[in-house]
Design an enzyme around this catalytic site. Sequence first.
Site, PDB file in Angstrom:
ATOM      1  N   SER A  80       0.703  -1.262  -0.099  1.00  0.00           N
ATOM      2  CA  SER A  80       0.123  -0.013  -0.066  1.00  0.00           C
ATOM      3  C   SER A  80       0.899   1.388  -0.164  1.00  0.00           C
ATOM      4  O   SER A  80       1.595   1.614   1.136  1.00  0.00           O
ATOM      5  CB  SER A  80      -0.846  -0.074   1.228  1.00  0.00           C
TER       6      SER A  80
ATOM      7  N   HIS B  27      -1.443  -1.524  -4.116  1.00  0.00           N
ATOM      8  CA  HIS B  27      -2.604  -0.796  -3.652  1.00  0.00           C
ATOM      9  C   HIS B  27      -2.574   0.396  -3.326  1.00  0.00           C
ATOM     10  O   HIS B  27      -1.448   1.198  -2.752  1.00  0.00           O
ATOM     11  CB  HIS B  27      -2.583  -1.645  -2.079  1.00  0.00           C
TER      12      HIS B  27
ATOM     13  N   ASP C  10      -4.362   3.833  -1.860  1.00  0.00           N
ATOM     14  CA  ASP C  10      -5.705   4.189  -0.855  1.00  0.00           C
ATOM     15  C   ASP C  10      -6.377   5.544  -1.019  1.00  0.00           C
ATOM     16  O   ASP C  10      -5.442   6.676  -0.864  1.00  0.00           O
ATOM     17  CB  ASP C  10      -5.023   4.066   0.451  1.00  0.00           C
TER      18      ASP C  10
ATOM     19  N   MET D 271      -8.532   8.474  -0.078  1.00  0.00           N
ATOM     20  CA  MET D 271      -9.408   9.051   1.142  1.00  0.00           C
ATOM     21  C   MET D 271      -9.726  10.496   1.020  1.00  0.00           C
ATOM     22  O   MET D 271      -8.937  11.170   0.363  1.00  0.00           O
ATOM     23  CB  MET D 271      -8.377   8.958   2.433  1.00  0.00           C
TER      24      MET D 271
ATOM     25  N   HIS E 287      -8.406   1.572  -3.661  1.00  0.00           N
ATOM     26  CA  HIS E 287      -9.261   1.297  -2.933  1.00  0.00           C
ATOM     27  C   HIS E 287     -10.013   2.702  -2.354  1.00  0.00           C
ATOM     28  O   HIS E 287      -9.243   3.481  -1.723  1.00  0.00           O
ATOM     29  CB  HIS E 287      -8.493   0.774  -1.453  1.00  0.00           C
TER      30      HIS E 287
ATOM     31  N   MET F 181     -11.774   5.028  -0.253  1.00  0.00           N
ATOM     32  CA  MET F 181     -12.454   5.199   0.940  1.00  0.00           C
ATOM     33  C   MET F 181     -13.086   6.621   0.937  1.00  0.00           C
ATOM     34  O   MET F 181     -12.644   7.445   1.356  1.00  0.00           O
ATOM     35  CB  MET F 181     -11.068   5.261   2.061  1.00  0.00           C
TER      36      MET F 181
ATOM     37  N   MET G 252     -11.267  -5.179   5.576  1.00  0.00           N
ATOM     38  CA  MET G 252     -10.725  -4.337   6.699  1.00  0.00           C
ATOM     39  C   MET G 252     -10.344  -5.186   7.937  1.00  0.00           C
ATOM     40  O   MET G 252     -11.187  -5.529   8.588  1.00  0.00           O
ATOM     41  CB  MET G 252     -11.313  -3.037   6.586  1.00  0.00           C
TER      42      MET G 252
ATOM     43  N   PHE H 220      -5.807   4.990   8.218  1.00  0.00           N
ATOM     44  CA  PHE H 220      -4.418   5.381   8.742  1.00  0.00           C
ATOM     45  C   PHE H 220      -3.486   3.936   8.509  1.00  0.00           C
ATOM     46  O   PHE H 220      -4.114   2.818   8.458  1.00  0.00           O
ATOM     47  CB  PHE H 220      -4.196   5.912  10.223  1.00  0.00           C
ATOM     48  N   GLY H 221      -2.130   4.111   8.046  1.00  0.00           N
ATOM     49  CA  GLY H 221      -1.283   2.871   8.226  1.00  0.00           C
ATOM     50  C   GLY H 221      -0.951   2.851   9.476  1.00  0.00           C
ATOM     51  O   GLY H 221      -0.839   3.875  10.298  1.00  0.00           O
ATOM     52  N   GLY H 222      -0.257   1.740   9.564  1.00  0.00           N
ATOM     53  CA  GLY H 222       0.475   1.367  11.153  1.00  0.00           C
ATOM     54  C   GLY H 222      -0.142   1.140  12.169  1.00  0.00           C
ATOM     55  O   GLY H 222      -0.093   0.893  13.408  1.00  0.00           O
TER      56      GLY H 222
ATOM     57  N   ASP I  21      -6.727  -6.038   4.629  1.00  0.00           N
ATOM     58  CA  ASP I  21      -5.872  -4.910   4.695  1.00  0.00           C
ATOM     59  C   ASP I  21      -5.807  -4.381   5.822  1.00  0.00           C
ATOM     60  O   ASP I  21      -6.966  -3.860   6.692  1.00  0.00           O
ATOM     61  CB  ASP I  21      -6.660  -3.821   3.700  1.00  0.00           C
TER      62      ASP I  21
ATOM     63  N   GLY J 157      -2.707  -3.867   9.187  1.00  0.00           N
ATOM     64  CA  GLY J 157      -1.813  -4.528  10.189  1.00  0.00           C
ATOM     65  C   GLY J 157      -1.153  -5.794   9.841  1.00  0.00           C
ATOM     66  O   GLY J 157      -1.229  -6.780  10.774  1.00  0.00           O
TER      67      GLY J 157
ATOM     68  N   SER K 256       2.979  -0.157   6.224  1.00  0.00           N
ATOM     69  CA  SER K 256       4.113  -0.002   6.968  1.00  0.00           C
ATOM     70  C   SER K 256       5.025  -1.079   7.000  1.00  0.00           C
ATOM     71  O   SER K 256       6.254  -1.122   6.863  1.00  0.00           O
ATOM     72  CB  SER K 256       3.444   0.465   8.247  1.00  0.00           C
TER      73      SER K 256
HETATM   74  C1  DX5 Z   1      -5.997   1.852   5.877  1.00  0.00           C
HETATM   75  C2  DX5 Z   1      -5.385   1.416   4.294  1.00  0.00           C
HETATM   76  C3  DX5 Z   1      -4.483   0.484   4.105  1.00  0.00           C
HETATM   77  C4  DX5 Z   1      -3.272   0.884   4.900  1.00  0.00           C
HETATM   78  C5  DX5 Z   1      -2.560  -0.462   5.615  1.00  0.00           C
HETATM   79  O1  DX5 Z   1      -7.046   2.676   5.665  1.00  0.00           O
HETATM   80  O2  DX5 Z   1      -6.794   0.886   3.658  1.00  0.00           O
HETATM   81  O3  DX5 Z   1      -4.240   0.121   2.799  1.00  0.00           O
HETATM   82  O4  DX5 Z   1      -2.199   1.247   4.122  1.00  0.00           O
HETATM   83  O5  DX5 Z   1      -1.492   0.046   6.422  1.00  0.00           O
HETATM   84  P1  DX5 Z   1      -0.757  -1.001   7.344  1.00  0.00           P
HETATM   85  O6  DX5 Z   1      -0.287  -2.119   6.500  1.00  0.00           O
HETATM   86  O7  DX5 Z   1       0.240  -0.144   7.675  1.00  0.00           O
HETATM   87  O8  DX5 Z   1      -1.493  -1.139   8.321  1.00  0.00           O
HETATM   88 ZN    ZN Z   2      -6.383   0.153   1.663  1.00  0.00          ZN
END
Ligand code: DX5
Ligand code: ZN
Length: 216
Positions: free
Chosen positions: A9, A34, A36, A38, A67, A69, A138, A144-146, A176, A178, A199
């Site tokens: 991602s 991927h 994202d 938003m 994706h 969102m 999900m 958010f990532g991480g 998708d 963690g 991440s």
């Molecule tokens: C979250 C995104 C994910 C995100 C995952 O809203 O849809 O694609 O990048 O990030 P990690 O792998 O760090 O959880």
């Molecule tokens: Zn995503």
Amino acid sequence: MRKTLIAPSVLSADFADLGGELRRIEKAGADWVHLDVMDGHFVPNMTFGPGVITAMRPHSNLPFDVHLMIESPEQYLLAYKQAGADLLTVHAEACPHLHRTVHGIKEMGIKAGVALNPSTSEEALRYLIQDLDLVLVMSVNPGFGGQGFIPGVLRKIKAIREMADAAGRDLRIGVDGGINVTSGRQVVEAGADVLIAGSYVFGAPDAAEAIASLRS
Ligand code: DX5
Ligand code: ZN
């Protein structure tokens, strides 16, 4: 079972060098990219839109897994297809007419996916499963990532795989949020076959090693 695909991602990539980041993950063995999107409404964060995806497209030969969102995604399907999406995923929670939206994607000649937030039941897909190319489960609340993996989704992945098998539908199930080696193994055992990882791949000192570790 089909090969497990790894889809880094770019949410966790260096946004100042997206072209370089795309080349880096392709060389490292990624299967899909991927992306994202938003809008600051459906999720409490904003990223990029079709203009940035159009600019990224020449820097990668990999399929673009977009994706969305965003609220009212049906208004923007053509823009994302024209930007270079090979697969467009909308959220069930954002689509009152999900069947129509999914068919709108397929009629453009690209693949269609539906994403489910952690608290959304797989029952949202019951009357649509035969039309889908991808279900995106999900495993964090999107935005958010991480964030940490929510283990409760494992049961949902199993239930979706059973629903798809019962419908004779060989669809892909992506997970998708963690994803690392531990959660990746768990979701594949539950029936998933696309691992989305932000991440874990972009934060690793060696992206090729990170991708290989997820694949094994
Ligand atoms: C979250 C995104 C994910 C995100 C995952 O809203 O849809 O694609 O990048 O990030 P990690 O792998 O760090 O959880
Ligand atoms: Zn995503």
